[in-house]
Design a protein around this motif. Structure first.
Motif, PDB file in Angstrom:
ATOM      1  N   ALA A  24       0.691  -1.219   0.047  1.00 52.81           N
ATOM      2  CA  ALA A  24       0.126   0.054   0.207  1.00 52.81           C
ATOM      3  C   ALA A  24       0.964   1.283  -0.078  1.00 52.81           C
ATOM      4  N   LYS A  25       1.909   1.283   1.027  1.00 49.68           N
ATOM      5  CA  LYS A  25       2.833   2.541   0.821  1.00 49.68           C
ATOM      6  C   LYS A  25       3.424   2.774  -0.491  1.00 49.68           C
TER       7      LYS A  25
ATOM      8  N   GLU B 222       0.761   3.992  -2.925  1.00 49.55           N
ATOM      9  CA  GLU B 222       0.447   5.322  -2.628  1.00 49.55           C
ATOM     10  C   GLU B 222       1.400   6.589  -3.091  1.00 49.55           C
TER      11      GLU B 222
ATOM     12  N   THR C  88      -6.949   2.664   3.281  1.00 50.31           N
ATOM     13  CA  THR C  88      -6.509   1.340   3.948  1.00 50.31           C
ATOM     14  C   THR C  88      -5.800   1.300   5.049  1.00 50.31           C
ATOM     15  N   THR C  89      -5.048   2.284   5.086  1.00 49.65           N
ATOM     16  CA  THR C  89      -3.950   2.414   6.307  1.00 49.65           C
ATOM     17  C   THR C  89      -4.382   3.471   7.182  1.00 49.65           C
ATOM     18  N   ASP C  90      -5.145   4.613   6.747  1.00 49.80           N
ATOM     19  CA  ASP C  90      -5.373   5.866   7.260  1.00 49.80           C
ATOM     20  C   ASP C  90      -6.663   6.295   6.918  1.00 49.80           C
ATOM     21  N   ARG C  91      -7.649   5.981   7.695  1.00 50.18           N
ATOM     22  CA  ARG C  91      -9.189   6.252   7.215  1.00 50.18           C
ATOM     23  C   ARG C  91      -9.309   7.735   7.071  1.00 50.18           C
TER      24      ARG C  91
END
Length: 226
Positions: A72-73, A76, A104-107
């Motif tokens: 994800a990172k 992103e 997905t990691t920080d709503r």
């Protein structure tokens, strides 16, 4: 005699043409050169645009693959870079995908990214509505009803393509907030729309059934007098 007059007429035509050419010939040449140059420039621009779009498309697919691989990172970061220097269409797509990856990691950060898209007047109205819907979906389980309504109420009241999703989210948010009467009313609003998709209709019917007790029964008709 006829041949003489014909020759004189031809001489006059040549003389007129020569005078016109002497006067306007340079402009005709410049116009032809300009047309040829413009055609060449347009062809070059189309080729350059195609190559840029292909490069942006390849980068977009690479970022998508990173996301599919659970990175994800990295995804992103790749989407963020494409959003800065990709072609116009891919910039917007990349911003949406970056917001999705971020959520997905920080709503909260994902909601902020979608809100930024919704507030960007440089992108189309439909894309902005999609961003509002995405933000509301992220918030529907946790945020106050007012926060959801702020994002989707105007879409729900319109007749655009996203109205069904907006009404669905609004009814769900009202139900979760315990405002069963409002949820029942919104569910009926959904059911009254003949164009509502089956999946949205089914959920609206469920909400209407679950909230039926919150709606006061209609007054019974008066008994006829004897």
């Amino acid at each position: 005699m006829t041949d003489i007059f014909h020759e004189i007429e031809e001489d006059l035509r040549r003389d007129r043409f020569r005078r016109l050419w002497d006067r306007f010939g340079i402009y005709i040449i410049l116009l032809c050169v300009a047309i040829i140059a413009a055609a060449g420039a347009w062809s070059g621009y189309r080729y350059w645009s195609l190559k840029q779009a292909q490069a942006s498309g390849a980068r977009f697919e690479t970022a998508n693959q990173l996301l599919a691989d659970g990175k994800a990172k990295e995804a992103e970061a790749a989407f963020d870079e494409l959003a800065k220097d990709g072609t116009a269409g891919y910039r917007v797509l990349a911003r949406f995908r970056a917001a999705g990856a971020l959520s997905t990691t920080d709503r909260a950060a994902g909601v902020a990214a979608y809100d930024a898209l919704a507030a960007d007047s440089s992108i189309g109205g439909l894309s902005r509505d999609v961003a509002r819907i995405r933000a509301a979906l992220l918030l529907v389980d946790t945020a106050p009803l007012a926060d959801i309504a702020q994002r989707v109420q105007a879409i729900a009241e319109g007749n655009g393509a996203m109205r069904h999703s907006a009404r669905q989210i609004l009814a769900l948010a009202q139900f979760k907030a315990g405002d069963f009467a409002a949820a029942n009313k919104t569910a009926q609003w959904i059911l009254d729309d003949p164009e509502v998709p089956p999946s949205v209709r089914n959920q609206a019917q469920l909400i209407k059934t679950l909230t039926a007790s919150a709606v006061p029964p209609s007054a019974a008709p008066a008994a006829p007098t004897q």
